[in-house]
Each structure stands twice: as structure tokens, then as C-alpha cells.
Write an enzyme that holds these catalytic residues in place. Structure first.
Site, PDB file in Angstrom:
ATOM      1  N   LYS A  44       6.291   9.156  19.452  1.00 35.41           N
ATOM      2  CA  LYS A  44       6.182   9.087  17.992  1.00 35.41           C
ATOM      3  C   LYS A  44       6.113  10.459  17.325  1.00 35.41           C
ATOM      4  O   LYS A  44       6.320  10.562  16.121  1.00 35.41           O
ATOM      5  CB  LYS A  44       4.988   8.236  17.595  1.00 35.41           C
TER       6      LYS A  44
HETATM    7  N1  PMP Z   1       5.829   1.753  23.431  1.00 32.52           N
HETATM    8  C1  PMP Z   1       4.776   2.258  22.796  1.00 32.52           C
HETATM    9  C2  PMP Z   1       3.574   2.628  23.586  1.00 32.52           C
HETATM   10  C3  PMP Z   1       4.798   2.419  21.411  1.00 32.52           C
HETATM   11  O1  PMP Z   1       3.738   2.933  20.771  1.00 32.52           O
HETATM   12  C4  PMP Z   1       5.962   2.050  20.724  1.00 32.52           C
HETATM   13  C5  PMP Z   1       6.013   2.199  19.256  1.00 32.52           C
HETATM   14  N2  PMP Z   1       5.208   1.410  18.560  1.00 32.52           N
HETATM   15  C6  PMP Z   1       7.025   1.495  21.409  1.00 32.52           C
HETATM   16  C7  PMP Z   1       6.939   1.384  22.783  1.00 32.52           C
HETATM   17  C8  PMP Z   1       8.276   1.012  20.719  1.00 32.52           C
HETATM   18  O2  PMP Z   1       8.926   2.016  20.005  1.00 32.52           O
HETATM   19  P1  PMP Z   1       9.713   1.700  18.665  1.00 32.52           P
HETATM   20  O3  PMP Z   1       8.702   1.598  17.556  1.00 32.52           O
HETATM   21  O4  PMP Z   1      10.629   2.861  18.500  1.00 32.52           O
HETATM   22  O5  PMP Z   1      10.428   0.404  18.836  1.00 32.52           O
END
Ligand code: PMP
Length: 318
Positions: A44
Site C-alpha cells: 500500500k
Molecule cells: N492483501 C493485503 C494484506 C491487503 O492489505 C490488501 C489490500 N487491502 C490486499 C491483499 C488486496 O490488495 P488490493 O486492495 O490492491 O486489491
């Protein structure tokens, strides 16, 4: 003299590692990008930096503004980190049920103000486990109110800000294309906001329309699959990325939380990859993809965050 670098320059450009310690006897190569080595511990960081830079370019914000977001974990920590370094105040609305731990302290230490929101009445999403966004619906409403009622406030809107997937299109996907020299048959990613899946998926498909883009969902809350049937399972969120994800994804693999934990443990113990639960889900889904399509040679996925995010919290949310 070379431009002075700071910690934000350490975001992204993660290496492409291969998993080779006896995971499977197939001829397929499994590659992972260890996103947990980003400075605040997750993928992130990429979107926080990119979304803030874009908001500055679009003259939506200036340093001194307050950036607000709803998140229980990685996104909140990333905005706390990047936002403060770039000169912003950061305010996080966080669901109380999952906000009791080190994550909150981490945000506070970076200098963010964290407001916990009681989401007890809201039954949806709490068992979605691997990740998920529905527990944050009420906190998102708080973000909107706060933005509407105050000057110089910007809600980053990770769920429908196009620069979320844009960050992955411009950085994660570009790195993968360079690192594989374009030789990639499938990309696998678990879905929270779907920013990773959509951004990387779109860029890779543009280079190679035959590539398989595989989404991963927790068994408890498969919104892409239900969404295909026209059921709007996520209350209060504009279509945006979610609809884009349905367009781009070739297949969705639904996994149980326990399976993801088991694979995450394997990755820590056998490969030394100190990654979180959705990383386990991503690798397991990569294996399942290769079993289903034995002809695939190179499958790439991401390891989104660090395992110590899950020491005290047993529910794994966005
Ligand atoms: N895995 C984890 C640990 C996350 O924090 C996130 C994001 N919320 C994701 C996967 C999925 O990523 P995205 O939001 O880009 O779909």
C-alpha cells in the site's frame, strides 16, 4: 551531486524472487514480488505515494491539508507514513473491532490521528478473513462526512480512486514486465480494493492478450463471483474498481482462510519469506492455477504485507 533521496524513494522497485524449494513438481516457475519490504511493510505504500502525488498534480491538495481514509491496516499505515513525510495531516477512521493492536500504535507513531468507529451492528465482512473491505463501510461514511464538513480535507477513496490501480499500472506492472522480459503467462492477486489486480492486469493484458489474470477471494466473502450474478454485495461503495475487476479477471479462485494461513506458514518456514496471510493465498492460488493449466511456464504474484501484522489480530482485513 545526485538528488537527495529520502525514504519515499524506497517505495516499490521490489525484486522478483523465484520460489523453488519443492513447492510442486510441476515445470512451472513461480515468482513473487516481496511487497512487505516496502518501508511501512506493505504494497500500500505504492498507492499512498502515487495517489497523493496525483492529487497534488491535479491541485486537489497542498501540504497542510488533512488526508482522511478508512482502513484497518495496510492502507491506513501507508497513508500515515507517506502522508506525514509529504507534509500532510492524516486522519484514519478505523473499525473498532479490528483496531486494538500494534497497527493503531504504528499509525499513531507515524503521527496520524486514529478514530475508531464502532461497527458492531454491521454483520457483513467480519469473517472475510484474508482481506476485505466491507467492515470499513461505516468508517467510509465517516470519511465522507468529515470531508464534507471541513475545509482542506481530502478523502483518498482507495476503493474508487483510479490512481489506486494507476499506481500498479505504472509501477508494479512495469517492474514485472521488465523483470520477466515479458515472459509471463499468468498473474495472480488477492482482491481487497482490486487495485493490484486491475492495475497490473490491465497493463499485462495490453502487452499480451493471452495472459491469464487470476483473482483470489476468501471463501467467506466472494464478491467478484457474486457480483457477476448481478448481486451488489458491497453496500455503500461506488462501482469503480470493483466493476473494472470483473472486466479484467479471467478466473477467480476462492480459498479458505486456513489454507491461506498454512501456505503463509510454509513461506515463512521454508522460504524465509516473512509474509502475511493474503501472500499465502496468492501463492496457493498460483499453484492451483498451474495445476489447472499445466502448459503455463511463468506465474507471478505479490506478497502484499508482513506477517507481524497478524500477531494479535485473528481477522485479516484490508
Ligand atoms: N492483501 C493485503 C494484506 C491487503 O492489505 C490488501 C489490500 N487491502 C490486499 C491483499 C488486496 O490488495 P488490493 O486492495 O490492491 O486489491
Amino acid at each position: 551531486m545526485e538528488r537527495r533521496r529520502n525514504i519515499l524513494d524506497m517505495i516499490g522497485n521490489t525484486p522478483l524472487l523465484s520460489l523453488d524449494q519443492g513447492l510442486t513438481d510441476s515445470n512451472c516457475n513461480f515468482f513473487v514480488k516481496p511487497e512487505f519490504i516496502n518501508p511501512s511493510g506493505s504494497i500500500k505504500d505504492r498507492i499512498a505515494k502515487y495517489m497523493i502525488e496525483k492529487a497534488e498534480e491535479e491541485k486537489i491538495i497542498n501540504p497542510g491539508y488533512t488526508i482522511v481514509e478508512a482502513s484497518t491496516g495496510n492502507t491506513a499505515i501507508a497513508f500515515s507514513f507517506v502522508g506525514k513525510v509529504m507534509g500532510y495531516n492524516v486522519k484514519i477512521f478505523m473499525p473498532a473491532e479490528v483496531g486494538e493492536d500494534e497497527k493503531l500504535q504504528t499509525m499513531n507513531l507515524y503521527g496520524a490521528e486514529v478514530v475508531t468507529v464502532d461497527t458492531e451492528q454491521q454483520a457483513v465482512g467480519q469473517d472475510s478473513s484474508v482481506h476485505g473491505g466491507s467492515i470499513e463501510v461505516l468508517p467510509r461514511k465517516k470519511c465522507l462526512e468529515f470531508e464534507e464538513e471541513n475545509e482542506q480535507v481530502w478523502w483518498a477513496r482507495q476503493f474508487n480512486n483510479p490512481h489506486n490501480s494507476g499506481a500498479h499500472r505504472e509501477t508494479t506492472a512495469r517492474e514485472i514486465l521488465e523483470q520477466t522480459e515479458g515472459k509471463i503467462d499468468a498473474f495472480v492477486a488477492s482482491v481487497g480494493t482490486a487495485g493490484t489486480l486491475v492495475g497490473v492486469g490491465e497493463a499485462l493484458k495490453k502487452e499480451n492478450p493471452d495472459i491469464k489474470i487470476i483473482g483470489v477471494e476468501p471463501a467467506g466473502f466472494p464478491w467478484i463471483q457474486k457480483g457477476r450474478g448481478g448481486i451488489n454485495v458491497i453496500e455503500g461503495i461506488a462501482g469503480g474498481l470493483l466493476l473494472d475487476a470483473i472486466e479484467i479477471v479471467d478466473e477467480v479462485i476462492v480459498l479458505k482462510n486456513e489454507e491461506a494461513v498454512e501456505m503463509a506458514n510454509y513461506l515463512v518456514q521454508k522460504e524465509g519469506l516473512f509474509c502475511g496471510i493474503s501472500s499465502g493465498a496468492n501463492v496457493l492460488a498460483s499453484l492451483k492455477t498451474s495445476q489447472k493449466y499445466p502448459g503455463l511456464k511463468n506465474i507471478v504474484t505479490v506478497l502484499p504485507d508482513r506477517r507481524d501484522r497478524y500477531f494479535t489480530v485473528k481477522r485479516y482485513t484490508t
